[in-house]
Design a protein around this motif. Structure first.
Motif, short mmCIF file in Angstrom:
data_model
loop_
_atom_site.label_atom_id
_atom_site.label_comp_id
_atom_site.label_asym_id
_atom_site.label_seq_id
_atom_site.Cartn_x
_atom_site.Cartn_y
_atom_site.Cartn_z
N GLN A 59 0.94 -1.14 0.01
CA GLN A 59 -0.01 -0.19 -0.09
C GLN A 59 0.84 1.32 -0.07
O GLN A 59 1.09 2.04 1.06
CB GLN A 59 -0.92 -0.13 1.26
CG GLN A 59 -1.82 -1.26 1.40
CD GLN A 59 -2.97 -1.06 2.51
OE1 GLN A 59 -3.59 0.08 2.77
NE2 GLN A 59 -3.04 -2.26 3.18
N LEU A 60 1.46 1.65 -0.98
CA LEU A 60 2.33 2.78 -1.17
C LEU A 60 1.49 3.86 -1.96
O LEU A 60 0.93 3.64 -3.07
CB LEU A 60 3.56 2.41 -1.97
CG LEU A 60 4.48 1.28 -1.49
CD1 LEU A 60 5.48 0.98 -2.52
CD2 LEU A 60 4.87 1.50 -0.18
N LEU A 72 6.47 14.30 -9.06
CA LEU A 72 7.20 13.92 -10.10
C LEU A 72 6.90 15.07 -10.99
O LEU A 72 5.80 15.33 -11.89
CB LEU A 72 6.44 12.66 -10.57
CG LEU A 72 6.95 11.27 -10.24
CD1 LEU A 72 6.25 10.13 -10.81
CD2 LEU A 72 8.80 10.99 -10.48
N LYS A 73 7.98 15.79 -11.56
CA LYS A 73 7.85 16.93 -12.58
C LYS A 73 7.64 16.52 -13.95
O LYS A 73 7.46 17.42 -14.95
CB LYS A 73 9.38 17.67 -12.18
CG LYS A 73 9.29 18.59 -11.28
CD LYS A 73 10.48 19.73 -10.86
CE LYS A 73 10.43 20.66 -9.93
NZ LYS A 73 11.47 21.42 -9.88
N ASP A 74 7.75 15.10 -14.39
CA ASP A 74 7.59 14.83 -15.36
C ASP A 74 6.28 14.54 -15.77
O ASP A 74 5.61 13.99 -16.99
CB ASP A 74 8.65 13.90 -16.15
CG ASP A 74 8.32 12.53 -15.22
OD1 ASP A 74 7.42 12.37 -14.33
OD2 ASP A 74 9.10 11.46 -15.44
N GLY A 75 5.44 14.69 -14.67
CA GLY A 75 3.96 14.53 -15.10
C GLY A 75 3.53 12.89 -14.72
O GLY A 75 2.38 12.58 -15.24
N GLY A 76 4.56 12.04 -14.59
CA GLY A 76 4.19 10.61 -14.72
C GLY A 76 3.51 10.15 -13.31
O GLY A 76 3.30 10.81 -12.49
N ARG A 77 2.96 8.92 -13.80
CA ARG A 77 2.03 8.23 -12.51
C ARG A 77 2.83 6.91 -12.16
O ARG A 77 2.01 6.18 -11.57
CB ARG A 77 0.69 8.35 -12.95
CG ARG A 77 -0.02 9.44 -13.47
CD ARG A 77 -1.53 8.92 -13.86
NE ARG A 77 -1.35 8.08 -15.30
CZ ARG A 77 -2.16 7.46 -15.79
NH1 ARG A 77 -3.42 7.38 -14.97
NH2 ARG A 77 -1.93 6.93 -16.94
N TYR A 78 4.00 6.79 -12.64
CA TYR A 78 4.69 5.41 -12.46
C TYR A 78 5.08 5.14 -11.23
O TYR A 78 5.73 4.14 -10.74
CB TYR A 78 5.66 5.38 -13.76
CG TYR A 78 6.74 6.55 -13.59
CD1 TYR A 78 7.71 6.39 -12.64
CD2 TYR A 78 6.62 7.48 -14.35
CE1 TYR A 78 8.65 7.44 -12.89
CE2 TYR A 78 7.26 8.63 -14.56
CZ TYR A 78 8.39 8.57 -13.51
OH TYR A 78 9.29 9.65 -13.87
N ARG A 79 5.35 6.08 -10.16
CA ARG A 79 6.12 5.96 -8.82
C ARG A 79 5.26 6.11 -7.58
O ARG A 79 4.25 7.20 -7.49
CB ARG A 79 7.19 6.62 -8.94
CG ARG A 79 8.17 6.65 -7.79
CD ARG A 79 9.57 7.21 -7.83
NE ARG A 79 9.49 8.62 -7.79
CZ ARG A 79 10.99 9.24 -7.88
NH1 ARG A 79 12.01 8.59 -8.14
NH2 ARG A 79 10.72 10.55 -7.78
N SER A 80 5.39 5.04 -6.71
CA SER A 80 4.75 5.11 -5.50
C SER A 80 5.75 4.90 -4.37
O SER A 80 6.63 4.15 -4.79
CB SER A 80 3.59 3.96 -5.32
OG SER A 80 2.69 4.10 -6.33
N ARG A 81 5.58 5.41 -3.27
CA ARG A 81 6.73 5.13 -2.43
C ARG A 81 6.21 5.82 -0.93
O ARG A 81 5.28 6.38 -0.70
CB ARG A 81 7.93 6.50 -2.77
CG ARG A 81 7.51 7.81 -2.70
CD ARG A 81 8.72 8.57 -3.56
NE ARG A 81 9.87 8.34 -2.71
CZ ARG A 81 11.01 9.34 -3.29
NH1 ARG A 81 10.86 10.05 -4.51
NH2 ARG A 81 12.32 9.13 -2.71
N ARG A 82 7.10 5.40 0.26
CA ARG A 82 6.93 5.77 1.46
C ARG A 82 8.37 6.28 1.73
O ARG A 82 9.68 5.86 1.09
CB ARG A 82 6.59 4.72 2.40
CG ARG A 82 5.08 4.60 2.26
CD ARG A 82 4.46 3.51 3.11
NE ARG A 82 3.06 3.22 3.05
CZ ARG A 82 2.06 3.88 3.45
NH1 ARG A 82 2.32 4.83 4.25
NH2 ARG A 82 0.85 3.46 3.23
#
Length: 246
Positions: free
Chosen positions: A52-53, A59-69
């Motif tokens: 559940q990240l 993200l300045k490139d507008g991407g939706r590819y990264r989740s994180r804690r």
């Protein structure tokens, strides 16, 4: 068909000497398990912390590819102490894309931090940093990442090849699911030499002397068009003298 470069793993007994001589060292999953005194079930339980990240909203490139804690700790000798939640900050010198920003990510889940294997992992990395720079307290930042192929392509290091502004960087390959790409690349910070390899073993480890080595990972794509794939990693940094931004 593109050939894949295999990781140049070193024996557990040679990790510190290799790190000192070349600026980076690679450990196989089996040696990491021995190093952490961790059973497969311990590491599987730790991996549940990736379930559940929250999405990365910076993200300045507008991407939706990264989740994180993201959580922070102080490690001294074998003592591990979590510190109050704080922003992740880097200067533009080390992160040209996202530097200069106070990025407030959700903290690691308490159940993950409470696992005995988590404290052992941080203590071992503090020990490695002390062997590299001398015994002292270490300001430790832990980043729990999932890069996925929601947009068709995911970028583990959108900032490109970089240093992190710390002393020791540890990159654990935690999981790969239905992807291609994600090659790791390390380069001398002040020289022409470099190596490339693909980490595939869950819980294999890349250790980096950040003063000497620049690193990056190449983008990932799904194995099957339209399918969702992902790459889970744990990045832990150790820095002497306090956290960046203090």
């Amino acid at each position: 068909m593109t050939s894949e470069f295999q990781p140049p793993y070193v024996p557990l007994s040679a990790v510190h000497s290799t790190l000192q001589s070349t600026g980076f060292a690679l450990l196989s999953a089996a040696d990491v398990s021995e190093w952490l005194a961790a059973r497969p079930v311990d590491l599987a339980e730790l991996h549940t912390g990736w379930n559940q990240l929250p999405p990365d909203a910076y993200l300045k490139d507008g991407g939706r590819y990264r989740s994180r804690r993201h959580s922070c700790f102080v490690v001294e000798d074998d003592r591990v102490r979590q510190v109050p939640h704080r922003a992740h900050w880097q200067p533009l010198e080390y992160n040209a894309l996202h530097g200069g920003m106070q990025r407030w990510f959700e903290p690691m889940e308490p159940a993950t931090v409470a696992l005995p294997v988590w404290s052992r992992l941080l203590a071992r990395l503090g020990e490695a940093a002390s062997q590299l720079r001398g015994p002292q307290p270490w300001s430790v930042e832990a980043h729990v990442f999932r890069i996925d192929t929601t947009d068709g392509i995911g970028r583990p290091t959108p900032e490109g090849a970089h240093r992190d502004g710390v002393d020791l960087v540890a990159v654990f390959m935690v999981d790969r699911h239905a992807i291609k790409g994600g090659e790791s690349r390390v380069f001398e910070a002040n020289g022409p030499s470099g190596q490339r390899f693909t980490l595939r073993e869950p819980w294999s480890l890349l250790l980096i002397d950040d003063s000497r080595v620049i690193h990056e990972s190449t983008p990932i794509q799904p194995l099957e068009e339209g399918a969702l794939g992902w790459r889970d990693t744990l990045v832990v940094t150790c820095r002497r003298g306090g956290f960046q931004g203090d």
